[in-house]
Design a protein around this motif. Structure first.
Motif, PDB file in Angstrom:
ATOM      1  N   ILE A   1       6.750   6.737   7.150  1.00 31.90           N
ATOM      2  CA  ILE A   1       5.703   5.713   7.217  1.00 31.90           C
ATOM      3  C   ILE A   1       6.269   4.353   7.638  1.00 31.90           C
ATOM      4  CG2 ILE A   1       4.185   6.862   5.579  1.00 31.90           C
ATOM      5  CD1 ILE A   1       5.233   5.084   3.397  1.00 31.90           C
TER       6      ILE A   1
ATOM      7  N   LYS B   1       0.816  -1.215   0.000  1.00 29.60           N
ATOM      8  CA  LYS B   1       0.000   0.000   0.000  1.00 29.60           C
ATOM      9  C   LYS B   1       0.850   1.267   0.000  1.00 29.60           C
ATOM     10  CE  LYS B   1      -3.719  -2.279   2.588  1.00 29.60           C
ATOM     11  NZ  LYS B   1      -4.515  -2.261   3.846  1.00 29.60           N
ATOM     12  N   VAL B   2       2.136   1.116   0.160  1.00 26.39           N
ATOM     13  CA  VAL B   2       3.012   2.268   0.326  1.00 26.39           C
ATOM     14  C   VAL B   2       3.049   3.133  -0.931  1.00 26.39           C
ATOM     15  CG1 VAL B   2       5.408   2.985   0.651  1.00 26.39           C
ATOM     16  CG2 VAL B   2       4.438   1.201   2.103  1.00 26.39           C
TER      17      VAL B   2
ATOM     18  N   GLU C   1       0.981   3.917  -3.494  1.00 32.52           N
ATOM     19  CA  GLU C   1      -0.107   4.860  -3.771  1.00 32.52           C
ATOM     20  C   GLU C   1      -0.029   6.078  -2.862  1.00 32.52           C
ATOM     21  OE1 GLU C   1      -3.896   3.003  -3.686  1.00 32.52           O
ATOM     22  OE2 GLU C   1      -3.409   1.549  -5.257  1.00 32.52           O
ATOM     23  N   ASN C   2       0.230   5.853  -1.598  1.00 31.79           N
ATOM     24  CA  ASN C   2       0.351   6.974  -0.654  1.00 31.79           C
ATOM     25  C   ASN C   2       1.570   7.842  -0.977  1.00 31.79           C
ATOM     26  OD1 ASN C   2      -1.901   6.062   0.757  1.00 31.79           O
ATOM     27  ND2 ASN C   2      -0.678   4.767   2.100  1.00 31.79           N
ATOM     28  N   TYR C   3       2.635   7.197  -1.414  1.00 29.36           N
ATOM     29  CA  TYR C   3       3.874   7.918  -1.723  1.00 29.36           C
ATOM     30  C   TYR C   3       3.684   8.820  -2.948  1.00 29.36           C
ATOM     31  CZ  TYR C   3       8.907   8.625  -2.423  1.00 29.36           C
ATOM     32  OH  TYR C   3      10.169   9.176  -2.565  1.00 29.36           O
TER      33      TYR C   3
ATOM     34  N   GLU D   1      10.034  10.787   3.333  1.00 30.69           N
ATOM     35  CA  GLU D   1       8.617  10.428   3.264  1.00 30.69           C
ATOM     36  C   GLU D   1       8.425   8.930   3.484  1.00 30.69           C
ATOM     37  OE1 GLU D   1       4.887  11.243   3.483  1.00 30.69           O
ATOM     38  OE2 GLU D   1       6.330  12.839   3.059  1.00 30.69           O
TER      39      GLU D   1
ATOM     40  N   GLU E   1       1.060  10.200  -4.059  1.00 33.72           N
ATOM     41  CA  GLU E   1       0.231  11.363  -3.717  1.00 33.72           C
ATOM     42  C   GLU E   1       1.049  12.475  -3.063  1.00 33.72           C
ATOM     43  OE1 GLU E   1      -2.991  10.057  -1.291  1.00 33.72           O
ATOM     44  OE2 GLU E   1      -3.979   8.954  -2.908  1.00 33.72           O
ATOM     45  N   LYS E   2       2.149  12.118  -2.425  1.00 33.06           N
ATOM     46  CA  LYS E   2       2.989  13.101  -1.734  1.00 33.06           C
ATOM     47  C   LYS E   2       4.005  13.776  -2.661  1.00 33.06           C
ATOM     48  CE  LYS E   2       1.673  12.633   2.659  1.00 33.06           C
ATOM     49  NZ  LYS E   2       1.259  13.762   3.513  1.00 33.06           N
TER      50      LYS E   2
END
Length: 264
Positions: free
Chosen positions: A131, A73-74, A76-78, A127, A80-81
């Motif tokens: 997480i 899941k990392v 997709e979140n990354y 970043e 976005e940043k």
């Protein structure tokens, strides 16, 4: 000793089941492609994001030894940043142009300044560090360290408009906090006052408040050490205690001139 015996002995001493140097190579490939995707005008962003995702999957498969952690899941979140990280990096580049009279253009900063490159890789790695992604952030910043001589631990917290001039020999520890508009020159160390494994979870490195300038080869140590805003720390200074805002700290050399006997 025959070859079979030698091979058996080597295999017995290879004790780290997760030590695959392919991970290091993949992280470096990922880091290079990410850098080009964010900055190079001829590198297509949309196409490269797909390549980066595939590379990141390879990194995940090599780095995530604990199958219970949701490493998949990392990405997709990354992603976005990334726009926010790029925005902050542009501020860093502008700070360098504004601080260094030798800089001819912002393009020169992006392509030729080792301090800026080290900041780029630090921000991209930080970043992932934030997480809790294992090992990869450290491999990213160590890759930049090897190329630039600037060693920034990905755990450090660094504010906007950060400038590192020349860069060689700069060390910024894991728990250092650097506020906005700070300038650091070559050879500066923001380190720990003590080195002991049990201090891992404590703040070991100094806090630098906003608008501070730290000149070459200054050493600032300790988690309780705070350099107040608008201060100037001169070259070769050694600090293990806090400094109030608006201070100027400088090193005074002790000069002894040797003279020959019977020479007036």
């Amino acid at each position: 000793m025959d070859h079979t015996s030698i091979i058996d002995k080597i295999n017995r001493h290879k004790k780290q089941p997760n030590l695959r140097y392919k991970l290091k190579e993949k992280v470096e490939e990922f880091t290079n492609l990410l850098f080009y995707t964010l900055f190079d005008i001829d590198t297509p962003v949309e196409k490269n994001l797909g390549k980066l995702e595939l590379l990141f999957d390879d990194v995940v498969n090599l780095a995530c030894w604990d199958t219970n952690k949701p490493c998949k899941k990392v990405w997709e979140n990354y992603v976005e940043k990334l726009p926010e990280i790029l925005e902050r990096l542009n501020l860093d580049a502008e700070a360098t142009v504004n601080c260094d009279p030798a800089s001819l253009s912002v393009e020169e900063v992006y392509m030729a300044y080792p301090g800026f490159y080290a900041i780029v890789i630090y921000r991209l790695a930080h970043e992932l560090y934030s997480i809790g992604f294992p090992l990869v952030p450290r491999l990213m910043t160590e890759y930049a360290h090897r190329q630039t001589g600037v060693d920034i631990n990905p755990g450090a917290q660094i504010g906007n408009s950060f400038h590192i001039d020349h860069g060689t020999g700069v060390v910024i520890g894991e728990t250092a906090i650097i506020k906005e508009h700070v300038k650091i020159y070559q050879g500066v160390t923001l380190g720990g006052l003590y080195v002991a494994k049990h201090l891992h979870s404590t703040k070991r490195h100094p806090t630098i408040e906003r608008n501070v300038t730290i000149y070459a080869n200054a050493t600032i140590l300790g988690g309780k050490t705070v350099i107040g805003e608008n201060s100037i720390i001169g070259g070769n200074a050694w600090l293990t205690a806090s400094v109030p805002a608006n201070s100027t700290v400088f090193h005074t050399p002790d000069i002894k001139i040797k003279t020959l006997p019977n020479v007036s």
